[in-house]
Design a protein around this motif. Sequence first.
Motif, PDB file in Angstrom:
ATOM      1  N   SER A 110       0.828  -1.198   0.000  1.00  0.00           N
ATOM      2  CA  SER A 110       0.000   0.000   0.000  1.00  0.00           C
ATOM      3  C   SER A 110       0.868   1.256   0.000  1.00  0.00           C
ATOM      4  O   SER A 110       0.562   2.233  -0.671  1.00  0.00           O
ATOM      5  N   GLY A 113       1.880   1.971  -3.286  1.00  0.00           N
ATOM      6  CA  GLY A 113       0.767   2.475  -4.083  1.00  0.00           C
ATOM      7  C   GLY A 113       0.267   1.513  -5.130  1.00  0.00           C
ATOM      8  O   GLY A 113      -0.098   1.919  -6.243  1.00  0.00           O
ATOM      9  N   ARG A 114       0.268   0.235  -4.814  1.00  0.00           N
ATOM     10  CA  ARG A 114      -0.245  -0.735  -5.791  1.00  0.00           C
ATOM     11  C   ARG A 114      -0.671  -1.995  -5.056  1.00  0.00           C
ATOM     12  O   ARG A 114      -0.320  -2.195  -3.893  1.00  0.00           O
TER      13      ARG A 114
ATOM     14  N   GLY B 304       7.231   4.748  -1.347  1.00  0.00           N
ATOM     15  CA  GLY B 304       6.212   5.530  -2.033  1.00  0.00           C
ATOM     16  C   GLY B 304       6.418   7.025  -1.926  1.00  0.00           C
ATOM     17  O   GLY B 304       5.619   7.806  -2.432  1.00  0.00           O
TER      18      GLY B 304
END
Lengths: 322, 507, 242
Positions: A110, A113-114, B304
Amino acid sequence: MSRNTNPSMNEAKFSDTEKGASSVPAHVEHTMNTPLTRNNGNSATHKNTITNENFINPANIENAEHTNNIASATNTANNANDEQAQPSWLAELEQQSRRQQQTFIDHISSRLGRPRATEPPQHPFRGAPTFWNEWSWNEQERIERFTAHFQEVGGHVVSVDSLEAAGEWIVQYAQELKAREIVRQQLPELQQLRLEQRLPDVHIAVWNENVQIDWRATAAGADIGIVMADGAAAYTGTVMVTSSAVQGRSVSLLPTVCIVLLYKENLHTRLGELLIPMDQRGREQLPAGVHFISGPSRSSDIENDLTIGVHGPGIIYTLLIG
Amino acid sequence: MSTSEQRSTTVKERADIALNNDFLRKAVRFTTERLRNGKQIASTEHGNWDEWRERGRQIRLHTIAHLDYYLNLFVDNARANGVHVHFAEDTAAATEIVMTIARHKQAQSVVKSKSMVSEELHINHALEEAGIEAVESDLGEYIIQLAGEGPSHIVIPAIHKNRYQIAELLSEDAGEQLPPDTTILAGYVRRKLREKFLDADIGMTGCNFAIAETGSMVLFENEGNARMVTTVPKTQITLMGMERIIPSWEDLEVMATLLPRSATGQRLTMYMSGITGPKRQQDGDGPEEMHIVIVDNGRSSQLGDPEFQELLNCIRCGACLNVCPVYRQIGGHSYGGTYSGPIGAVLTPALNRNVAEWDDIANASSLCGACYEACPVKIPLHDMLVYLRRRKVERGLGNRWESLGMKGFAVVMGNSKRLGAALKMGRLFQKPIVHNGTISLKVGPLKGWNTYRDMPSMADDPFRERWTKLEQELDQQSVTMDQTMQDRMEQLIQARQRRQRGDRNES
Amino acid sequence: MKVSLFITCLSDAIYPQVGEAMVRLLAAHGVKLDFPSVQTCCGQPSYNSGYWEETRTTAKTILKAFQDSDFVVSPSGSCTYMIHHYAELFKDDPIWLEQAHALEAKTYEFTQFLVQVLGITDVGAHFPHRVTYHPSCHGSRLLGVKEEPMALLAHVSGLELVPLPFADDCCGFGGTFAVKMADISGAMVSEKVDHIKETEAEVLVGLDMACLMNIAGNLRHRGEQVRVMHLAELLYEGVAVR
């Protein structure tokens, strides 16, 4: 081995590049007179077993016929977490861990981002650059470079024609050293050294030949440990030794002096030639311990000043056979 | 991560202590110089260094970009090897796991090899509180443990101490006077720790790399203490940052090429050990039980984040410390955290997610970029320091005076007329304080500057005021440009235009 | 062909002679520089301190000033490198972003311009002095200007180039760092000057006036007589005496 960081000066003290020579720096002898363990005396009681080769593992005998003695399937990892033997607290931790695994890894996905990646990703940059994998030295160069690199950091390399000659060299060295205890791996090649016959006054312990003994303490009390290398890399000056029932990790670690026997045909050029086969063998065929040794134990933690023989053997010989 | 007493001081205050300690500065300079020279020689001898760096970077980028896959694979394989794998979100969770194991093993003594994660978690403290002896077995770590300090360098923990100080510490430990001779001091530690190894109930290690495809863990070391810790005690606990993963043994060749050369200038450390599970049933040594604790502790928050994800590529070689001109002056403890130097200046606030702490640590850099140049996996630390400063400003936590100053700066520099006027004003105001072309007044922001330097005065005629006259003068004696030179310039312009067209077509 | 001078605010206000030396030196090779007077500062002080919104204001004046230039040349590697950050500043603004890329592609540091663009390594200078060279961090490390000044210095007749020990180490300037972390910065510049003294050079030459201001300030503070020059000044002086 005073405060001296110049490798060539260390070399002078260890000068032994010619066949058969050996020398023991003064402070090492001093160390050897110091009891290394509290159990130092124990091993003497097992002298009666020394000529009795007693391999635990038949598969390893077969395997050991080949000079490239890489551990066999008998070395397979414990299929672990065999729940039957697990105490309850450990089983609880284990359950907790399995519950957390999902959350922990999902959290990574997560953050990235996928959704969770479950298929092996394309890895176009695996391993060394292509140009690197395309070169090697010829045997002569491999021997020269290995020797130079191993010696540069304070290790010793002695070339011998045969296992028989290796045995002779070890006998002479052990006598010079006034060694009282030798521990060796339980391998047929090392039996062929006939150290037991040739060194009647020295106690030769054969790793793990008797399950009742505290082998770690035996190794810690030994003056010399003798192991077979599974391979070596000339570029880094590294020998590779592996663990198994008959090949204790302690043998190359706890004695004051470590002697590694290496067949010339197992001397490669690059470290990758030792590492890539690990991938090829795969998880289940890997030994518990694979140790790449490039010289004597050392530290530079005090003023970056080189000291030899911190924790591991301060003296290491590679006997290059063939 | 940093202890509370360190947090209560600023980097400036901590640095002042170091700057006034000639002993420390000499020791740090001496050792970092040796290390950086060693690295220079080793990387040059190896050759194609930038290609190897790029390879290392690509492998790390790839692994971190697919960390969920590779970490999961590692966990499954390590379990299949018989390892008990645990997950810890933070210090408290990691400590709890370690203490649970230690309690059930009725451990009285834990012997440790060097682990930065264990320093980060302050595991020794927790063990000692529970009455369990924790013994650091790396020579440098043993020394700082005796001194009651944290490491001041990632690779050489006691870099800030010289042999006399070390001899004093070890003499106290030995109960007899030891001479300041490295060989004798190391010999003492060898004998002392031999007993500790054989006595210990638990061996605790860090982890340099964890190989996903086989569930193996890899340790690099020179002393043999990590081998001791993974050979002698019956239980092994490995603390591992969640980002330590590499896919394969094949990838390990690249890391083994970069790490030792960057850290200490060695072709390879004396020992590199790959441990795949606990000892096999019939083995005569090796741990009977093996635990790996996978620690997050702020790492996942870098994932991220386009500006900081690369921080997880770090292989902890310490090369950035050895070339850092700031570290050279102030040593590691001034950074106030477990990790020091340029990597620490970024990692400490990033892992702590502590905005307040971003303040002074990120400011303790001249942004010279030496860290980036030295980094074997090319982490742009100098850029990250600027990102930290920017985030602090964006959160409205900037210094009030600085914020005002920067607003004023933008007003003046946003328009050349205002700049011209400011230059005129500046000249007017500086008049009373200029002597002999310099300003040596020590007030306000000039104080720090002028303590070490003289400030030049502004020119009587700034360039923009000289220009018209200069242009006229040169117009009268114009030289024609050489044709080849003109052709070169035309070609450069054309090549540039082709590139720009290409870019546009692509997008 | 329009070749514009990006003077940088420091040379403009404190060291105009550096800009003048550049202009005269290039004029001698037929390069007539243009000086867009609307230019101000590259914005590095606010960028490095984290004030990016303020930096955008400044950056736009620079982008506008050099919009029509074919080449931009500057006496500072650091300010030239700052232009390489503009794309990052305007990454969400397509119009300014395109201009940022365009400016980056056509901007050169002084020695880059001489060597890479004009193909000149010998300006015909004579400078009979003992000289040491400090490579400024941003120019040499980040912009990659390493060979160019060496090539130019090698062709100056009579010049004796003495290697500076620890040349690559930062002088301690670092913009606001020198003020915020004054004592650390002071220790750094003091060490740099110690190394310069070891060379027994008469002249210290460099490519960035900010670093040279820092070093010269410490030299002067300590009463040292070493002359500090930008390479453009040295080359121009070396040509002018002929």
